[in-house]
Design a protein around this motif. Structure first.
Motif, PDB file in Angstrom:
ATOM      1  N   ILE A 287      15.715   1.186  -4.035  1.00  0.00           N
ATOM      2  CA  ILE A 287      14.603   1.638  -3.209  1.00  0.00           C
ATOM      3  C   ILE A 287      13.952   2.852  -3.850  1.00  0.00           C
ATOM      4  N   LEU A 288      12.607   2.916  -3.728  1.00  0.00           N
ATOM      5  CA  LEU A 288      11.809   4.052  -4.182  1.00  0.00           C
ATOM      6  C   LEU A 288      11.241   4.766  -2.964  1.00  0.00           C
ATOM      7  N   GLY A 289      10.870   6.017  -3.139  1.00  0.00           N
ATOM      8  CA  GLY A 289      10.323   6.796  -2.048  1.00  0.00           C
ATOM      9  C   GLY A 289       8.866   6.463  -1.744  1.00  0.00           C
ATOM     10  N   PRO A 290       8.316   7.053  -0.670  1.00  0.00           N
ATOM     11  CA  PRO A 290       6.952   6.762  -0.232  1.00  0.00           C
ATOM     12  C   PRO A 290       5.887   7.633  -0.893  1.00  0.00           C
ATOM     13  N   ASP A 291       6.281   8.451  -1.866  1.00  0.00           N
ATOM     14  CA  ASP A 291       5.338   9.397  -2.449  1.00  0.00           C
ATOM     15  C   ASP A 291       4.384   8.712  -3.425  1.00  0.00           C
ATOM     16  N   ALA A 292       3.308   9.387  -3.739  1.00  0.00           N
ATOM     17  CA  ALA A 292       2.258   8.824  -4.594  1.00  0.00           C
ATOM     18  C   ALA A 292       2.756   8.560  -6.006  1.00  0.00           C
ATOM     19  N   GLU A 293       3.594   9.432  -6.538  1.00  0.00           N
ATOM     20  CA  GLU A 293       4.092   9.242  -7.906  1.00  0.00           C
ATOM     21  C   GLU A 293       4.961   7.989  -8.005  1.00  0.00           C
ATOM     22  N   SER A 294       5.816   7.772  -7.035  1.00  0.00           N
ATOM     23  CA  SER A 294       6.657   6.569  -7.036  1.00  0.00           C
ATOM     24  C   SER A 294       5.806   5.323  -6.902  1.00  0.00           C
ATOM     25  N   HIS A 295       4.792   5.392  -6.066  1.00  0.00           N
ATOM     26  CA  HIS A 295       3.915   4.229  -5.876  1.00  0.00           C
ATOM     27  C   HIS A 295       3.186   3.888  -7.169  1.00  0.00           C
ATOM     28  N   ALA A 296       2.671   4.894  -7.860  1.00  0.00           N
ATOM     29  CA  ALA A 296       1.958   4.651  -9.117  1.00  0.00           C
ATOM     30  C   ALA A 296       2.890   4.053 -10.164  1.00  0.00           C
ATOM     31  N   ALA A 297       4.124   4.555 -10.211  1.00  0.00           N
ATOM     32  CA  ALA A 297       5.088   4.003 -11.164  1.00  0.00           C
ATOM     33  C   ALA A 297       5.430   2.563 -10.820  1.00  0.00           C
ATOM     34  N   ALA A 298       5.538   2.261  -9.532  1.00  0.00           N
ATOM     35  CA  ALA A 298       5.821   0.888  -9.105  1.00  0.00           C
ATOM     36  C   ALA A 298       4.689  -0.054  -9.507  1.00  0.00           C
ATOM     37  N   VAL A 299       3.468   0.402  -9.353  1.00  0.00           N
ATOM     38  CA  VAL A 299       2.313  -0.407  -9.765  1.00  0.00           C
ATOM     39  C   VAL A 299       2.378  -0.704 -11.264  1.00  0.00           C
TER      40      VAL A 299
ATOM     41  N   GLU B 227       0.829  -1.198   0.000  1.00  0.00           N
ATOM     42  CA  GLU B 227       0.000   0.000   0.000  1.00  0.00           C
ATOM     43  C   GLU B 227       0.865   1.250   0.000  1.00  0.00           C
ATOM     44  N   GLN B 228       0.301   2.322  -0.495  1.00  0.00           N
ATOM     45  CA  GLN B 228       1.032   3.579  -0.562  1.00  0.00           C
ATOM     46  C   GLN B 228       1.356   4.090   0.845  1.00  0.00           C
ATOM     47  N   GLY B 229       2.474   4.751   0.943  1.00  0.00           N
ATOM     48  CA  GLY B 229       2.918   5.304   2.211  1.00  0.00           C
ATOM     49  C   GLY B 229       4.220   4.708   2.685  1.00  0.00           C
ATOM     50  N   TRP B 230       4.566   3.535   2.163  1.00  0.00           N
ATOM     51  CA  TRP B 230       5.828   2.893   2.506  1.00  0.00           C
ATOM     52  C   TRP B 230       6.888   3.211   1.456  1.00  0.00           C
ATOM     53  N   TYR B 231       8.143   3.209   1.884  1.00  0.00           N
ATOM     54  CA  TYR B 231       9.222   3.102   0.908  1.00  0.00           C
ATOM     55  C   TYR B 231       9.086   1.745   0.226  1.00  0.00           C
ATOM     56  N   LEU B 232       9.567   1.634  -1.001  1.00  0.00           N
ATOM     57  CA  LEU B 232       9.420   0.395  -1.768  1.00  0.00           C
ATOM     58  C   LEU B 232      10.804  -0.111  -2.183  1.00  0.00           C
ATOM     59  N   GLU B 233      11.191  -1.273  -1.677  1.00  0.00           N
ATOM     60  CA  GLU B 233      12.463  -1.870  -2.050  1.00  0.00           C
ATOM     61  C   GLU B 233      12.244  -2.943  -3.118  1.00  0.00           C
ATOM     62  N   LEU B 234      13.206  -3.060  -4.023  1.00  0.00           N
ATOM     63  CA  LEU B 234      13.149  -4.050  -5.086  1.00  0.00           C
ATOM     64  C   LEU B 234      14.433  -4.857  -5.070  1.00  0.00           C
ATOM     65  N   GLU B 235      14.293  -6.161  -4.825  1.00  0.00           N
ATOM     66  CA  GLU B 235      15.443  -7.058  -4.855  1.00  0.00           C
ATOM     67  C   GLU B 235      15.768  -7.382  -6.311  1.00  0.00           C
ATOM     68  N   MET B 236      16.994  -7.076  -6.730  1.00  0.00           N
ATOM     69  CA  MET B 236      17.361  -7.175  -8.140  1.00  0.00           C
ATOM     70  C   MET B 236      17.834  -8.586  -8.471  1.00  0.00           C
ATOM     71  N   ARG B 237      16.890  -9.516  -8.443  1.00  0.00           N
ATOM     72  CA  ARG B 237      17.217 -10.936  -8.599  1.00  0.00           C
ATOM     73  C   ARG B 237      17.299 -11.387 -10.052  1.00  0.00           C
ATOM     74  N   GLY B 238      16.518 -10.771 -10.927  1.00  0.00           N
ATOM     75  CA  GLY B 238      16.426 -11.298 -12.285  1.00  0.00           C
ATOM     76  C   GLY B 238      16.358 -10.220 -13.338  1.00  0.00           C
ATOM     77  N   THR B 239      16.226 -10.668 -14.568  1.00  0.00           N
ATOM     78  CA  THR B 239      16.185  -9.754 -15.708  1.00  0.00           C
ATOM     79  C   THR B 239      15.003  -8.801 -15.610  1.00  0.00           C
ATOM     80  N   ALA B 240      13.849  -9.296 -15.194  1.00  0.00           N
ATOM     81  CA  ALA B 240      12.654  -8.453 -15.131  1.00  0.00           C
ATOM     82  C   ALA B 240      12.836  -7.277 -14.191  1.00  0.00           C
ATOM     83  N   GLU B 241      13.582  -7.486 -13.097  1.00  0.00           N
ATOM     84  CA  GLU B 241      13.801  -6.385 -12.160  1.00  0.00           C
ATOM     85  C   GLU B 241      14.607  -5.261 -12.819  1.00  0.00           C
ATOM     86  N   TYR B 242      15.558  -5.626 -13.689  1.00  0.00           N
ATOM     87  CA  TYR B 242      16.325  -4.585 -14.366  1.00  0.00           C
ATOM     88  C   TYR B 242      15.499  -3.906 -15.456  1.00  0.00           C
ATOM     89  N   GLN B 243      14.598  -4.637 -16.085  1.00  0.00           N
ATOM     90  CA  GLN B 243      13.654  -3.984 -16.992  1.00  0.00           C
ATOM     91  C   GLN B 243      12.829  -2.949 -16.238  1.00  0.00           C
TER      92      GLN B 243
END
Length: 844
Positions: free
Chosen positions: A407-419, A370-386
Motif C-alpha cells: 500500500i502507498l499513502g494518499p499524498d501527491a508524491e506517492s500518487h505521481a510515482a504510482a502513475v 484519483e489522488q487522495g486515496w491510499y493506493l493498494e497494489l495486488e502483487m500478482r505478477g512480475t510487473a508488480e514487483y518491478q
C-alpha cells in the motif's frame, strides 16, 4: 541468400560459447533473453526461408541434422523429414568425396571417430537414436522450422586446442568442410526449390484450414509421403509423435485471470513469435465458457499454428520414450509464465464467435485512482514487483501486508510515482481508505540490497524484478572487501558460493548470526542454510538430468497462498524432508499426477513417485531473526519460468531486512480541512439562502431546518425563505464524503429569526392572506374553541363551534401557552392575517 556471419559476435571476440551476458543464444529461441536470439527470431519471421543452416561446432566429426527421436510434436514432419534427410545425405556424399586432408569421419560399426575416410559423417537421425533430438524449440534450427523451413544444424568437426599451429590446421579443415556444406545446400535448394516452397505453403495452408496433423505411424508407407524416401528404412515407433490441436487458446482477463500483467507479458511473447492473437471486443462464449471483453484468443486456425501450439501446449511426459534427452524437455508458456490459459475445443470445431479483432500489440493495462486515496497494489505478477522495486528506489513510502500486497499513502508524491510505474509496467492500483493499516499487521519497506550467486538466468531473473544491480557473492569478493555484507539485506543463492577462506567464512557466519537472510534454490541453497546454522533440512534431487514441469500446490495461508500457481519447472527437481521444528512447508509436489511434461527417469529414491507430496518450497525464521526461503524447483532456469519470478519476489521481500518508514495509518492523519457549513444570504421572506461548505468535500445530502426541524422538500444547496418561516431560525444540515474519511454530517449556525411580515389593510375589504394557500394554516380550525388546536371553524361564514363573533378576544380563551404557534385572526368573518404569536404577547 542471407548470411549472418556470426550470431555471437561478443562470444567470438571473448573466445567463449556464451554471449556477453553469459547466455547460450542457441538455447534461447523461445525465451528471448538475448539480443542475438531475438535478432534471428525476428529476421526469420520476415524472410521465412525455405532452408536454414546453422553452422557451429565442434563434435570431432562433421555432424548434420535432422535429429533422432523424440521429434517435436508440432512439426508437419511428413513435409520436413524427407528433404531434411536428403540434404544431410547430399552433404555427406560431397564431403566424403572431397577427402579433405586432416578431416575426420564416422566408423558406424563402432560409433567412433577416425581419420580414415569411412564414407560417413554423423547424421543424428540415422546415427544417434537417443540423446540428439529436435524435441524442444529452443535451438535455432528447431525454432526456425516452425516458419516452414527445412533446417539443419551443422556441427563442424575440429575444435580449438592450446597449440596455435594445430588450431590453425584445424581451422583450415573446418573452412573447407564449411564451404562444401554451403555449396551443397545452395545446389540442393536450386534443385528442389519448388518442392521446398510447395511444402512451406502446405504447412501454412494446413494451419489456416485447421486440419489435423498428418500422422506418420511406425509402418508408414513412404510412397504416401512426398519427396525422397531414404528416411523410411530408419523410421520406427520411437520416431512417432504428434499433437492434437485445440480450436483455440483463451487467455481470460478479469476475475478468472490469476495475473493480468503476466497475461499481457505472455501475449506480448506470442506476438513477438509471429502468433496471431485476437482480443474480444465484447463478452464471448467459447467451448461453453463465457469470457469478458478484453480477453485474448489464439485462434488455432492460423498459418503458424505449430508455433502457437509449441509455445502454449503443456507438452508430454516422454520419460519412457527414450533413455536420455539432449536438453530441456518441457517449456510451456501457458503453464510457466504466470497467466491463466484455457485450451478450448478441437481443431475440427466450427468457427469462433463474432466479436474478435486481431491485434498487433497489447493495450496499456495500468491504472491509478484519483489522488487522495491510499493506493493498494495486488502483487500478482512480475510487473508488480518491478513496480514495487521502482517505487522503493524512488524513496516512496510503501508498507507490506502479511498477505504480500502493498500500500502507498494518499499524498501527491506517492500518487505521481504510482502513475509513473503504472505507465511503465502496466500495473493497476486500487483505491483504499487505508483501513487495513489499522486493522492488519504491516511493515514498512525499503529498497532491498541483494547479493547473489548463480548464472545468467539468476541475474536476469533478478533484473526482471527490478533488481538490476545485485552484488556478486564469492569467496574472493569477501576476502578482498569488494563485497561488504553490512550493506546486504538478503542473499540469493543460485549456486554454491564456495566460501572457503577462514576470514570469509567468519564474516558470513557473523552476518547470519546478526539476522542475515537467505533465499535460494536447489541443494546448493539447502546446504548453505545448513552450513551456517539457519536450518538443517534434507534436500533430495531427482534423477540426474531430469527436467520438466511438475504439478505443485501452495500451502493454505502460506507465503504464496494469495496468488497460487499450480505448476513449476525443475532441472532437476529437489524436495525437502526431515524438516526440523520451525521450518514451514510453503509448497508441495502434487500427490497424484506429479509430473506433467518432460523427461524424468524413474530411479530408486529419485523418481517422481518419491517427490510426490514432498515439500518443494520451505521457509523458516531463527531466534536471531534470520529468515530463509528454499525452492526445490528451478525458478530462474535460463530466465524462462517467468511466472515463478513473482514467487521469488514474494520470498525476497518477506525475508529481507529492509524496513522503511512505511505508510501513515489513516487514524494518525489530521484533517486540516474538516467539513464545515454556513448559510449565506439574508434571512427574509423571498430571499435565497445558500449553503457554503469546505471545498474538498463532496456533499451527498442537504437538508434545510426551521427551528431545528427538517423542512419538507428543502433538500437543495439553496433555499428560498417562505412566509411560514416568519419568526423562525433557519439552518442547513449537510452530509459530505472525502477520500480516507468516513461520511460526516454537520449543521450550520442558524440565521434569523426571519422577520414577520405584518398585513397591509386592504381598502377594498379583501383579505390579505388566503389560508387555503398557506400550508401552515388549517382553515377548519378555530383555536378559540379548542385549546389543542383541533376546533372546527369555517372562515367563510364567520361561525365557530365555540361561539360567535369570530375574534380571539370574544372567546376569552387563554393562549399564553401558544407562543410561536400560527394564529388565525378573523374579524367579522373575514380572515385578516396569519402570524405567529410572540412570547409574552396577550391574546388581544
Amino acid at each position: 541468400m542471407y548470411f549472418t556471419v556470426t550470431n555471437n559476435p561478443d562470444g567470438r571476440a571473448l573466445g567463449q560459447r556464451a554471449t556477453a551476458t553469459d547466455f547460450d543464444a542457441n538455447r534461447d529461441m523461445i525465451t528471448g533473453a538475448t539480443k542475438e536470439a531475438v535478432l534471428i527470431r525476428d529476421l526469420t519471421a520476415v524472410i521465412q526461408p525455405t532452408n536454414y543452416l546453422d553452422i557451429h561446432g565442434y563434435t570431432n566429426v562433421l555432424q548434420v541434422e535432422p535429429c533422432g527421436p523424440p521429434h517435436g510434436e508440432n512439426y508437419e514432419y511428413d513435409l520436413f523429414l524427407p528433404t531434411a534427410y536428403d540434404m544431410a545425405l547430399e552433404i555427406e556424399q560431397n564431403v566424403v568425396a572431397a577427402d579433405i586432408e586432416g578431416n575426420t569421419y564416422l566408423d558406424r560399426e563402432t560409433g567412433r571417430v577416425t581419420t580414415e575416410n569411412t564414407g560417413y559423417i554423423k547424421i543424428p537421425y540415422r546415427d544417434i537414436r537417443s540423446g540428439w533430438d529436435d524435441w524442444p524449440p529452443i535451438f535455432t534450427p528447431q525454432y526456425v522450422a516452425y516458419q516452414g523451413a527445412i533446417t539443419n544444424t551443422v556441427e563442424l568437426p575440429l575444435g580449438r586446442t592450446g597449440d596455435q599451429e594445430e588450431s590453425e590446421r584445424r581451422l583450415d579443415v573446418n573452412k573447407q568442410v564449411a564451404r562444401i556444406v554451403i555449396e551443397t545446400a545452395v545446389e540442393q535448394v536450386n534443385t528442389t526449390g519448388d518442392l521446398l516452397l510447395e511444402n512451406q505453403i502446405e504447412i501454412f495452408r494446413r494451419g489456416a484450414a485447421g486440419e489435423p496433423l498428418v500422422e506418420m505411424p511406425a509402418d508408414v508407407d513412404p510412397t504416401t509421403i512426398p519427396g525422397p524416401d531414404e528416411w523410411a528404412d530408419i523410421w520406427d515407433a520411437s520416431d512417432v509423435s504428434g499433437a492434437e490441436f485445440p480450436r483455440a487458446y483463451v487467455i481470460p482477463m478479469g476475475g478468472t485471470q490469476r495475473s493480468e500483467t503476466d497475461a499481457v507479458t505472455l501475449v506480448d511473447q506470442l506476438l513477438a513469435n509471429g502468433v496471431e492473437v485476437d482480443r474480444a471486443t465484447t463478452e464471448i462464449t467459447i467451448g461453453g465458457t463465457t469470457y469478458p471483453a478484453g480477453s485474448f484468443v489464439v485462434d488455432m486456425h492460423q498459418p503458424l499454428r505449430g508455433m502457437a501450439n509449441v509455445l502454449l501446449d503443456e507438452g508430454s511426459d516422454i520419460s519412457d520414450v527414450v533413455p536420455s534427452m539432449y536438453d530441456i524437455s518441457a517449456w510451456s508458456l501457458a503453464l510457466l509464465w504466470g497467466a491463466t490459459v484455457d485450451s478450448v475445443g478441437d481443431t475440427t470445431d466450427g468457427p469462433l464467435p463474432a466479436g474478435l479483432e486481431q491485434i498487433t500489440e497489447t493495450a496499456p493495462t495500468g491504472s491509478v485512482p484519483e489522488q487522495g486515496w491510499y493506493l493498494e497494489l495486488e502483487m500478482r505478477g512480475t510487473a508488480e514487483y518491478q513496480a514495487l522495486t521502482a517505487l522503493l528506489q524512488a524513496g516512496i513510502p510503501v508498507s507490506l501486508f502479511e498477505d504480500g500486497d502493498v500500500i502507498l499513502g494518499p499524498d501527491a508524491e506517492s500518487h505521481a510515482a504510482a502513475v509513473a510505474v503504472a505507465e511503465a509496467y502496466g500495473v493497476s492500483f486500487l483505491a483504499s481508505d487505508g483501513s487495513r493499516l489499522t486493522a492488519e499487521e504491516s511493515v514498512g519497506l525499503d529498497e532491498a540490497v541483494v547479493a547473489y550467486t548463480g548464472d545468467a538466468g539468476d541475474v536476469t531473473s533478478l533484473a526482471r524484478l527490478g533488481i538490476t544491480e545485485p552484488l556478486a557473492l564469492s569467496n574472493d569478493a569477501l576476502v578482498s572487501g569488494e563485497l561488504d555484507l553490512d550493506e546486504v539485506d538478503v542473499l540469493w543463492i543460485g549456486s554454491n558460493p564456495r566460501i572457503s577462506d577462514e576470514a570469509a567464512v567468519a564474516a558470513m557466519a557473523e552476518w547470519i548470526a546478526a539476522g542475515g537472510d537467505v533465499v535460494g534454490d536447489g541443494t546448493a541453497a539447502a546446504d548453505f542454510v545448513a552450513e551456517y546454522g539457519i536450518a538443517e533440512v534434507t534436500a533430495t534431487s531427482g534423477t540426474r538430468s531430469s527436467n520438466g514441469i511438475a504439478r505443485v500446490s501452495d500451502a493454505d495461508g502460506g507465503l504464496l497462498a494469495t496468488y497460487p500457481q499450480e505448476h513449476a519447472f525443475g532441472y532437476s527437481f529437489s524436495w525437502f524432508s526431515d524438516l526440523p521444528e520451525g521450518v514451514e512447508v510453503e509448497q508441495t509436489y502434487a500427490v497424484e499426477d506429479t509430473f506433467v511434461a518432460g523427461h524424468w527417469r524413474a530411479a530408486e529414491g529419485t523418481s517422481p513417485a518419491d517427490a510426490a507430496g514432498q515439500a518443494s518450497i520451505v521457509s523458516t525464521e531463527t531466534e536471531a531473526g534470520s529468515r530463509a526461503v528454499l525452492f526445490g524447483t528451478t525458478p530462474t532456469f535460463r530466465a524462462h519460468p517467468v511466472g515463478a519470478l513473482s514467487q521469488i519476489g514474494r520470498a525476497l521481500y518477506w525475508a529481507a531486512d529492509a524496513e522503511g518508514e512505511g505508510v501513515i495509518d489513516p487514524a494518525d492523519i489530521v484533517d486540516e480541512n474538516p467539513l464545515t457549513a454556513m448559510v449565506d444570504g439574508e434571512a427574509s421572506e423571498g430571499e435565497t439562502l445558500t449553503a457554503v461548505v469546505a471545498q474538498d468535500w463532496e456533499i451527498t445530502a442537504y437538508q434545510w431546518l426551521r427551528d431545528g426541524e427538517a423542512i419538507e422538500g428543502a433538500t437543495g444547496a439553496t433555499y428560498v425563505v417562505t412566509p411560514q418561516d416568519g419568526g423562525a431560525m433557519l439552518a442547513v444540515q449537510v452530509t459530505g464524503s472525502k477520500p480516507l474519511y468516513t461520511d460526516v454530517t454537520v449543521v450550520s449556525e442558524a440565521v434569523g429569526p426571519v422577520p414577520v411580515v405584518e398585513p397591509t389593510p386592504d381598502p377594498t375589504g379583501s383579505p390579505t392572506t388566503d389560508p387555503t394557500t398557506d400550508p401552515t394554516t388549517d382553515p377548519t380550525t378555530d383555536p378559540t374553541t379548542d385549546p389543542t388546536g383541533d376546533a372546527t371553524t369555517d372562515p367563510t361564514d364567520g361561525s365557530s363551534s365555540g361561539g360567535s363573533g369570530g375574534g380571539l378576544a370574544s372567546t376569552g380563551v387563554g393562549v399564553a401557552g401558544l407562543a410561536g404557534a400560527a394564529l388565525l385572526i378573523v374579524v367579522g368573518g373575514t380572515v385578516m392575517a396569519v402570524r405567529r404569536k410572540n412570547a409574552g404577547e396577550s391574546a388581544e
